[in-house]
Enzyme design. Structure first.
Site, PDB file in Angstrom:
ATOM      1  N   PRO A  31       0.896  -0.908   0.000  1.00 20.29           N
ATOM      2  CA  PRO A  31      -0.018  -0.062   0.089  1.00 20.29           C
ATOM      3  C   PRO A  31       0.881   1.225   0.085  1.00 20.29           C
ATOM      4  CG  PRO A  31      -0.852  -1.683   1.728  1.00 20.29           C
ATOM      5  CD  PRO A  31       0.583  -2.100   1.138  1.00 20.29           C
ATOM      6  N   GLU A  32       0.698   1.900  -0.895  1.00 20.38           N
ATOM      7  CA  GLU A  32       1.449   3.398  -1.175  1.00 20.38           C
ATOM      8  C   GLU A  32       0.305   4.238  -0.914  1.00 20.38           C
ATOM      9  OE1 GLU A  32       4.342   3.582  -4.347  1.00 20.38           O
ATOM     10  OE2 GLU A  32       4.614   1.657  -4.346  1.00 20.38           O
ATOM     11  N   ARG A  73       1.796 -10.103   6.973  1.00 20.99           N
ATOM     12  CA  ARG A  73       3.062 -10.124   7.399  1.00 20.99           C
ATOM     13  C   ARG A  73       3.258  -9.046   8.582  1.00 20.99           C
ATOM     14  NH1 ARG A  73       6.174  -9.826   1.444  1.00 20.99           N
ATOM     15  NH2 ARG A  73       4.675 -11.209   0.629  1.00 20.99           N
ATOM     16  N   LYS A 125       0.991   7.694   3.717  1.00 21.46           N
ATOM     17  CA  LYS A 125       0.598   6.221   3.865  1.00 21.46           C
ATOM     18  C   LYS A 125      -0.285   6.143   5.155  1.00 21.46           C
ATOM     19  CE  LYS A 125       4.644   5.363   1.423  1.00 21.46           C
ATOM     20  NZ  LYS A 125       5.956   4.549   1.445  1.00 21.46           N
ATOM     21  N   ARG A 128      16.062  -0.171  -1.499  1.00 26.72           N
ATOM     22  CA  ARG A 128      14.882  -0.997  -2.399  1.00 26.72           C
ATOM     23  C   ARG A 128      15.142  -1.343  -3.738  1.00 26.72           C
ATOM     24  NH1 ARG A 128      13.961  -1.816   1.722  1.00 26.72           N
ATOM     25  NH2 ARG A 128      12.404  -1.001   3.171  1.00 26.72           N
TER      26      ARG A 128
END
Length: 260
Positions: A2-3, A122, A59, A250
């Site tokens: 989710p951004e 997670r 976010k 990333r």
DNA sequence: CTCGACTCCTGTTAGC
DNA sequence: TGCTAACAGGAGTCGA
């Protein structure tokens, strides 16, 4: 992942519980409660409270309850929002295709029988009462040219790391960063402070175009670059093999031909 | 202060 | 077939 786009979609779904009164809170996963927030505190502050509004900063999703504390929801990379058994987003990149009720980390039950749950395999998300928002930069969906310029001013960190830094700019995650820089023809490894005025303008324009466009398409994974973000993937514009690097911690894909 | 490295979490998947 | 190890990335911490 989710951004801000996914969280904005979540926020719109959460809007449907405005006016509902909390009857119960299920917060059994202690790890999921952040800061000084505890299950006991959530019970005390939220039971009997009525949702009066929803907000989003980057976010971070916020539910406000009038005089009561604000409830902050963070989704990490695999968290989904489910209201009345309906998920805002069916498919979430990098998350699981399965739906396990055991992954419900936090649930608000309302007096009208509806509920709102965070389902997060997670457990990288979290729930916090009165979360601090001081450290968040301007929201990427509404950032102005001068705000973007200030966010990059003097930065020695790679351009992409700057975009991912929520203190500089709130809401951009890995996929949106790659997509926007690819569209803006900017090398993610460039120093953030090295952009010319024309490049600042270009980056701002592509941010302000790309985000609403992908929001319309349904999420961060709907970008033009996205299907090529695999090992050996080729630039959809130039056809050359994309560079795969780690930038800002990333996995980063970029085109060696047109991104400079 | 800034920046990069490291850590947390766990389902999925590539590879032996 | 069954196992292990790598991988995914949002966000906080720590040390140079």
């Amino acid at each position: 992942m989710p951004e801000l786009l996914e969280v904005e979609i979540y926020r719109r779904l959460a809007d449907s519980v405005v006016g509902a009164t909390v009857q119960g809170v299920a917060a059994h996963d202690h790890w999921y409660l952040k800061g000084t927030t505890s299950a006991r505190l959530l019970q005390r502050e939220l039971v009997g409270a009525t949702v009066v509004g929803t907000h989003r900063i980057g976010k971070l999703l916020l539910l406000s309850f009038g005089e009561r504390p604000v409830l902050g929801l963070r989704f990490g990379m695999t968290g989904r929002l489910i209201v009345r058994g309906t998920a805002a987003i069916d498919y979430l990149e990098y998350s699981s295709a399965r739906d396990e009720p055991a992954w419900d980390r936090f649930v608000l039950r309302f007096a009208d029988g509806t509920d709102l749950r965070m389902r997060d395999p997670r457990r990288l998300g979290g729930v916090e009462l009165n979360p601090s928002t001081d450290h968040l930069g301007p929201d990427a969906l509404t950032v102005t040219p001068s705000q973007l310029r200030m966010a990059l001013l003097g930065a020695a960190a790679p351009l992409k790391a700057c975009l991912l830094d929520q203190r500089r700019l709130a809401g951009v995650g890995n996929l949106l960063a790659d997509e926007t820089l690819w569209r803006a023809a900017l090398d993610p490894a460039r120093r953030g402070g090295s952009l010319t005025l024309a490049e600042h303008r270009r980056l701002h324009r592509h941010l302000r175009i790309t985000l609403p466009e992908l929001l319309d398409r349904g999420g961060s994974h709907m970008g033009d670059l996205h299907h090529a973000r695999v090992r050996g993937g080729r630039c959809p514009r130039d056809g050359v093999e994309l560079l795969r690097r780690t930038i800002g911690g990333r996995t980063t894909y970029s085109c060696p031909r047109h991104q400079h």
